[in-house]
Scaffold this active site. Structure first.
Site, short mmCIF file in Angstrom:
data_model
loop_
_atom_site.label_atom_id
_atom_site.label_comp_id
_atom_site.label_asym_id
_atom_site.label_seq_id
_atom_site.Cartn_x
_atom_site.Cartn_y
_atom_site.Cartn_z
N ASP A 171 0.85 -1.19 0.00
CA ASP A 171 0.00 0.00 0.00
C ASP A 171 0.89 1.23 0.00
OD1 ASP A 171 0.83 -0.23 2.68
OD2 ASP A 171 -1.05 0.57 3.48
N TYR B 207 3.03 4.70 0.71
CA TYR B 207 3.73 5.25 1.87
C TYR B 207 2.77 6.14 2.63
CZ TYR B 207 7.98 3.85 -0.67
OH TYR B 207 8.95 3.14 -1.34
N PHE C 181 6.45 1.80 -4.54
CA PHE C 181 7.85 1.98 -4.15
C PHE C 181 8.41 3.37 -4.47
CE2 PHE C 181 7.56 -2.68 -4.61
CZ PHE C 181 7.96 -3.05 -3.34
#
Length: 225
Positions: free
Chosen positions: A67, A69, A80
């Site tokens: 999920d 940040y 990412f």
């Protein structure tokens, strides 16, 4: 809906799969939370950024995240990735370390990997929104049904897509993938807790490029020259 252009192939695929109504339900849930003062990441226009930047017909590689940040200014709609100028998160640092080792390239200075998406890498989280400082806070609002459908449609309508599945959460996506038609590169997650248990040295990026060349496709430029 959520910034996804109607001219995108993804829009037509999802409309035909009756998933736009599911997105409307999620949209209503998120709007209600915002009205209650809840801070949600990423911004609404970036929620479907992974699909917007890597359209259905352009997908060559799929990288699955969990999920977004949950820290201020971090999530940008791509698994990412963080925007230019944002501190590189630990898991992404380890991804970069692996690429630097595989290709003997210069160290990364930016966590913005949008240039991967623009080359056909779908950077898809299984859950596409999160509340500030609350990881996995939106795992129950319907996102997994939506992202499972996206991966299932890729599996169904394409051949020889390379799926990079890192960690237990990503590996659950195997249920949506026809392993007889596609290539799965699997390892532990690049998190600092597990990277030394099999992520480092997995050579996924070089392997992917070798496979793409074999298929007659352009390899991915994983690092900036």
């Amino acid at each position: 809906m959520f910034g996804l252009s109607e001219e995108k192939a993804w829009y037509k695929i999802l409309r035909n799969a009756h998933q736009l109504s599911g997105l409307k339900r999620i949209h209503n849930i998120l709007n209600q939370k915002v009205k209650q003062g809840v801070i949600i990441y990423p911004s609404q226009n970036d929620i479907l950024k992974a699909l917007e930047l890597c359209d259905f017909n352009d997908v060559k590689v799929v990288i699955i995240g969990q999920d977004p940040y949950h820290g201020t200014g971090e999530a940008n709609g791509l698994a990412f990735s963080v925007n230019e100028g944002v501190k590189i998160p630990p898991s992404l640092k380890n991804i970069f370390k692996e690429i630097e080792t595989e290709f003997d390239c210069e160290p990364f200075t930016s966590g913005d990997i949008q240039f991967w998406a623009e080359q056909g890498v779908l950077l898809l989280n299984t859950i596409l929104t999160v509340e500030k400082d609350q990881p996995l806070s939106h795992q129950g609002i319907g996102w997994q049904n939506f992202t499972n459908l996206c991966v299932g449609k890729i599996s169904e309508e394409h051949e020889k897509i390379i799926f990079m599945l890192w960690g237990n959460n990503a590996n659950q996506m195997i249920q949506c993938i026809d392993e007889t038609k596609h290539i799965i590169l699997s390892s532990v997650h690049p998190s600092p807790l597990s990277a030394h248990k099999g992520f480092f040295g997995n050579n996924h990026f070089k392997k992917a490029n070798k496979l793409l060349r074999k298929m007659g496709k352009e390899p991915i430029q994983w690092f900036r020259n």
